[in-house]
Design a protein around this motif. Structure first.
Motif, PDB file in Angstrom:
ATOM      1  N   GLN A  40       2.341  -7.863  -0.512  1.00  0.00           N
ATOM      2  CA  GLN A  40       3.244  -6.901   0.114  1.00  0.00           C
ATOM      3  C   GLN A  40       3.088  -5.561  -0.600  1.00  0.00           C
ATOM      4  N   GLY A  41       2.910  -4.512   0.111  1.00  0.00           N
ATOM      5  CA  GLY A  41       2.776  -3.187  -0.467  1.00  0.00           C
ATOM      6  C   GLY A  41       1.338  -2.716  -0.617  1.00  0.00           C
ATOM      7  N   ASP A  42       0.367  -3.640  -0.574  1.00  0.00           N
ATOM      8  CA  ASP A  42      -1.027  -3.232  -0.712  1.00  0.00           C
ATOM      9  C   ASP A  42      -1.476  -2.389   0.475  1.00  0.00           C
ATOM     10  N   ARG A  43      -1.042  -2.773   1.682  1.00  0.00           N
ATOM     11  CA  ARG A  43      -1.388  -1.983   2.878  1.00  0.00           C
ATOM     12  C   ARG A  43      -0.840  -0.565   2.737  1.00  0.00           C
ATOM     13  N   GLU A  44       0.413  -0.457   2.313  1.00  0.00           N
ATOM     14  CA  GLU A  44       1.045   0.848   2.166  1.00  0.00           C
ATOM     15  C   GLU A  44       0.312   1.698   1.129  1.00  0.00           C
ATOM     16  N   LYS A  45      -0.145   1.065   0.049  1.00  0.00           N
ATOM     17  CA  LYS A  45      -0.902   1.784  -0.979  1.00  0.00           C
ATOM     18  C   LYS A  45      -2.186   2.370  -0.388  1.00  0.00           C
ATOM     19  N   CYS A  46      -2.851   1.589   0.463  1.00  0.00           N
ATOM     20  CA  CYS A  46      -4.083   2.058   1.101  1.00  0.00           C
ATOM     21  C   CYS A  46      -3.802   3.213   2.059  1.00  0.00           C
ATOM     22  N   ILE A  47      -2.741   3.090   2.837  1.00  0.00           N
ATOM     23  CA  ILE A  47      -2.372   4.150   3.783  1.00  0.00           C
ATOM     24  C   ILE A  47      -2.017   5.428   3.023  1.00  0.00           C
ATOM     25  N   GLN A  48      -1.256   5.293   1.941  1.00  0.00           N
ATOM     26  CA  GLN A  48      -0.879   6.463   1.136  1.00  0.00           C
ATOM     27  C   GLN A  48      -2.099   7.121   0.499  1.00  0.00           C
ATOM     28  N   ASN A  52      -6.871   4.644   6.970  1.00  0.00           N
ATOM     29  CA  ASN A  52      -6.188   4.515   8.250  1.00  0.00           C
ATOM     30  C   ASN A  52      -5.657   3.116   8.522  1.00  0.00           C
ATOM     31  N   ASP A  53      -6.291   2.119   7.961  1.00  0.00           N
ATOM     32  CA  ASP A  53      -5.883   0.737   8.241  1.00  0.00           C
ATOM     33  C   ASP A  53      -6.332  -0.144   7.098  1.00  0.00           C
TER      34      ASP A  53
END
Length: 76
Positions: A40-48, A52-53
């Motif tokens: 949880q949170g790894d996707r958000e880190k990548c987006i930040q 893009n995905d």
């Protein structure tokens, strides 16, 4: 973009691509994070970081094809 590349990881590479004044031909090119990190949170880190995905490893061929089609606007 592989997030765990040696020497320059995917986060740093993405930053250089997205950087104002970058010599990249298309700094808005879609970047999809490919990482073994799937918490949880790894996707958000990548987006930040400017990606893009996000897709978790091990990558399934069909899942990758769908994601590429979405970002490159192709029909599979």
């Amino acid at each position: 973009m592989d997030c765990q590349m040696p020497e320059m990881d995917g986060f740093e590479a993405t930053g250089k691509i997205r950087q104002q004044g970058s010599k990249t031909l298309n700094p808005c090119i879609p970047i999809i994070a490919m990482t073994a990190l799937a918490m949880q949170g790894d996707r958000e880190k990548c987006i930040q970081a400017g990606m893009n995905d996000f897709i978790a490893k091990p990558v399934q061929q069909r899942e990758l094809a769908k994601m590429l089609a979405r970002w490159l606007t192709i029909t599979i």
